[in-house]
Scaffold this active site. Structure first.
Site, PDB file in Angstrom:
ATOM      1  NE  ARG A 160      -3.493  -2.576   0.200  1.00  0.00           N
ATOM      2  CZ  ARG A 160      -3.035  -3.672  -0.430  1.00  0.00           C
ATOM      3  NH1 ARG A 160      -1.965  -3.620  -1.217  1.00  0.00           N
ATOM      4  NH2 ARG A 160      -3.673  -4.815  -0.308  1.00  0.00           N
ATOM      5  CB  SER A 209      -8.325  -0.279   4.819  1.00  0.00           C
ATOM      6  OG  SER A 209      -8.876  -1.500   4.414  1.00  0.00           O
ATOM      7  CD  GLU A 280      -4.956   0.683   2.916  1.00  0.00           C
ATOM      8  OE1 GLU A 280      -4.515  -0.168   3.713  1.00  0.00           O
ATOM      9  OE2 GLU A 280      -5.737   0.395   1.995  1.00  0.00           O
TER      10      GLU A 280
HETATM   11  C1  FAD Z   1     -15.553   0.426   0.011  1.00  0.00           C
HETATM   12  C2  FAD Z   1     -14.075   0.563  -0.286  1.00  0.00           C
HETATM   13  C3  FAD Z   1     -13.301  -0.577  -0.374  1.00  0.00           C
HETATM   14  C4  FAD Z   1     -11.932  -0.465  -0.641  1.00  0.00           C
HETATM   15  N1  FAD Z   1     -11.183  -1.611  -0.715  1.00  0.00           N
HETATM   16  C5  FAD Z   1      -9.873  -1.525  -1.033  1.00  0.00           C
HETATM   17  C6  FAD Z   1      -9.080  -2.702  -1.162  1.00  0.00           C
HETATM   18  O1  FAD Z   1      -9.547  -3.835  -1.012  1.00  0.00           O
HETATM   19  N2  FAD Z   1      -7.781  -2.570  -1.470  1.00  0.00           N
HETATM   20  C7  FAD Z   1      -7.209  -1.350  -1.665  1.00  0.00           C
HETATM   21  O2  FAD Z   1      -6.021  -1.300  -1.973  1.00  0.00           O
HETATM   22  N3  FAD Z   1      -7.933  -0.220  -1.538  1.00  0.00           N
HETATM   23  C8  FAD Z   1      -9.243  -0.276  -1.235  1.00  0.00           C
HETATM   24  N4  FAD Z   1      -9.979   0.874  -1.106  1.00  0.00           N
HETATM   25  C9  FAD Z   1      -9.317   2.187  -1.206  1.00  0.00           C
HETATM   26  C10 FAD Z   1      -9.284   2.778  -2.608  1.00  0.00           C
HETATM   27  O3  FAD Z   1     -10.333   2.298  -3.415  1.00  0.00           O
HETATM   28  C11 FAD Z   1      -7.943   2.511  -3.302  1.00  0.00           C
HETATM   29  O4  FAD Z   1      -6.873   3.037  -2.543  1.00  0.00           O
HETATM   30  C12 FAD Z   1      -7.891   3.120  -4.692  1.00  0.00           C
HETATM   31  O5  FAD Z   1      -6.715   2.682  -5.332  1.00  0.00           O
HETATM   32  C13 FAD Z   1      -7.891   4.650  -4.668  1.00  0.00           C
HETATM   33  O6  FAD Z   1      -8.065   5.074  -5.993  1.00  0.00           O
HETATM   34  P1  FAD Z   1      -8.755   6.472  -6.312  1.00  0.00           P
HETATM   35  O7  FAD Z   1      -8.713   6.650  -7.783  1.00  0.00           O
HETATM   36  O8  FAD Z   1     -10.103   6.562  -5.707  1.00  0.00           O
HETATM   37  O9  FAD Z   1      -7.728   7.474  -5.622  1.00  0.00           O
HETATM   38  P2  FAD Z   1      -8.078   8.735  -4.721  1.00  0.00           P
HETATM   39  O10 FAD Z   1      -8.714   8.275  -3.470  1.00  0.00           O
HETATM   40  O11 FAD Z   1      -8.802   9.737  -5.536  1.00  0.00           O
HETATM   41  O12 FAD Z   1      -6.613   9.253  -4.398  1.00  0.00           O
HETATM   42  C14 FAD Z   1      -5.768   8.513  -3.546  1.00  0.00           C
HETATM   43  C15 FAD Z   1      -4.336   9.028  -3.716  1.00  0.00           C
HETATM   44  O13 FAD Z   1      -3.897   8.720  -5.034  1.00  0.00           O
HETATM   45  C16 FAD Z   1      -3.502   9.905  -5.705  1.00  0.00           C
HETATM   46  N5  FAD Z   1      -3.891   9.746  -7.113  1.00  0.00           N
HETATM   47  C17 FAD Z   1      -5.090   9.382  -7.611  1.00  0.00           C
HETATM   48  N6  FAD Z   1      -5.037   9.304  -8.956  1.00  0.00           N
HETATM   49  C18 FAD Z   1      -3.777   9.646  -9.308  1.00  0.00           C
HETATM   50  C19 FAD Z   1      -3.097   9.774 -10.554  1.00  0.00           C
HETATM   51  N7  FAD Z   1      -3.707   9.529 -11.719  1.00  0.00           N
HETATM   52  N8  FAD Z   1      -1.798  10.147 -10.546  1.00  0.00           N
HETATM   53  C20 FAD Z   1      -1.142  10.405  -9.361  1.00  0.00           C
HETATM   54  N9  FAD Z   1      -1.753  10.310  -8.158  1.00  0.00           N
HETATM   55  C21 FAD Z   1      -3.045   9.934  -8.137  1.00  0.00           C
HETATM   56  C22 FAD Z   1      -4.266  11.031  -5.016  1.00  0.00           C
HETATM   57  O14 FAD Z   1      -3.623  12.283  -5.180  1.00  0.00           O
HETATM   58  C23 FAD Z   1      -4.246  10.545  -3.565  1.00  0.00           C
HETATM   59  O15 FAD Z   1      -3.028  10.881  -2.943  1.00  0.00           O
HETATM   60  C24 FAD Z   1     -11.342   0.800  -0.837  1.00  0.00           C
HETATM   61  C25 FAD Z   1     -12.151   1.947  -0.775  1.00  0.00           C
HETATM   62  C26 FAD Z   1     -13.503   1.834  -0.500  1.00  0.00           C
HETATM   63  C27 FAD Z   1     -14.342   3.089  -0.437  1.00  0.00           C
END
Ligand code: FAD
Length: 291
Positions: A160, A209, A280
């Site tokens: 992570r 998480s 996380e």
């Molecule tokens: C119900 C639920 C279940 C989840 N289960 C999991 C799981 O099983 N495993 C897991 O790993 N995560 C899980 N997550 C967390 C989340 O979905 C992941 O971390 C996911 O990868 C975040 O992606 P995002 O596009 O929503 O990023 P965001 O939440 O929008 O951003 C997260 C970080 O990434 C950066 N970021 C986003 N896009 C880019 C880009 N294109 N370039 C550079 N930086 C960027 C942002 O600036 C920020 O710092 C869960 C979330 C929820 C709500």
């Protein structure tokens, strides 16, 4: 490309909290992305990307820089042979759908991760024993100074975690998948979705998480449950009654409410288990967890 002002980040996060981004833009191509990064650099502004906001807790005071949401070509999805080629802003659900249609397996674990490919690179997203680093071939990282393709090792992917910092934008990613029967892929996704539904709050506003699992026999969720935190509330935020490593927006929550819950959870884990939990969820803007 239009640059908007004072856009509420609460609209762009799954928890539904956070103040305004001073500037907000939706670049749809590499040219527009470079233009936006140059625009911010000229003004000395910090840049952050928001994907689907599913791992993001922005400060209630907002973010005094430029927030980018990748769209258009930068959110596209395609396959080339066994490669899944996606824009950094592509939703995992869309990428998985395309992979399945092309008979490519190995991305099923992403059905549980409601984010984008770029967000997944940022934190080496993973579930059910698989993670980005196992399927990612390379990612195109763009900054105000230039761009380059980086491998998982060059991105520093570990549990992570990546070495990416704000201002480095994942514009594209390539994943190497494996040919598989469509029926098998569908069955695996159904099985994982059912497991997820049984264990976690799937119909609530959360950011996934809260804490990384510590090096301990208990997961973060089990530890916080044993600390008596299931259902514990501060303001409009509540530790999920279903899974103690999730915080729900039970109505009218602020990011400060979530931070207060996180601080209490860390305090109890430290006192009862001598464990320092590491968060996380990504914090954005003037917001931090008390030591
Ligand atoms: C119900 C639920 C279940 C989840 N289960 C999991 C799981 O099983 N495993 C897991 O790993 N995560 C899980 N997550 C967390 C989340 O979905 C992941 O971390 C996911 O990868 C975040 O992606 P995002 O596009 O929503 O990023 P965001 O939440 O929008 O951003 C997260 C970080 O990434 C950066 N970021 C986003 N896009 C880019 C880009 N294109 N370039 C550079 N930086 C960027 C942002 O600036 C920020 O710092 C869960 C979330 C929820 C709500």
């Amino acid at each position: 490309m239009k640059i908007e002002e004072s856009v509420p980040l609460a609209r762009h996060t799954t928890i539904g909290t956070g103040g305004p981004a001073r500037y907000f833009a939706r670049p749809e191509s590499l040219d527009e992305l470079e233009e936006a990064l140059g625009w911010a650099a000229e003004r000395g502004l910090e840049v952050a990307v928001v994907g689907l906001g599913s791992n993001l807790l922005p400060a209630d005071a907002g973010f005094e820089g430029l927030v980018l949401r990748l769209a258009g070509d930068l959110a596209g999805v395609d396959t080339e042979g066994a490669l899944l080629v996606v824009g950094g802003g592509a939703a995992n659900a869309v990428a998985l759908h395309r992979a399945r249609a092309a008979g490519l397996g190995g991305f099923e674990f992403a059905c549980a991760i409601p984010g984008t490919s770029g967000g997944g690179v940022w934190m080496n997203a993973g579930a059910y024993g698989s993670e980005w680093s196992q399927v990612l071939v390379r990612a195109l990282v763009v900054t105000a100074e230039g761009s380059g393709w980086l491998t998982p090792a060059e991105l520093g992917l570990s549990y992570r975690h990546s070495e990416l910092r704000h201002g480095q934008v994942v514009a594209r990613a390539e994943f190497r998948l494996t040919p598989a029967p469509v029926g098998e892929i569908k069955a695996r996704v159904s099985e994982l979705n059912a497991q997820r539904k049984a264990a976690q709050p799937t119909n609530k506003r959360t950011f996934g998480s809260v804490f990384k699992n510590p090096v301990h026999e208990l997961t973060a969720g089990r530890m916080l449950e044993a600390c008596g935190l299931r259902g514990f509330c501060v303001g409009g935020a509540q530790i999920s009654p279903k899974h103690a490593n999730f915080i729900e927006n039970a109505g009218g929550a602020t990011s400060a409410d979530a931070v207060a819950l996180m601080a209490e959870a860390r305090r109890r884990a430290r006192e009862q288990y001598g464990v320092e939990l590491r968060h996380e969820v990504e914090l954005l803007g003037p917001i931090e967890l008390p030591a």
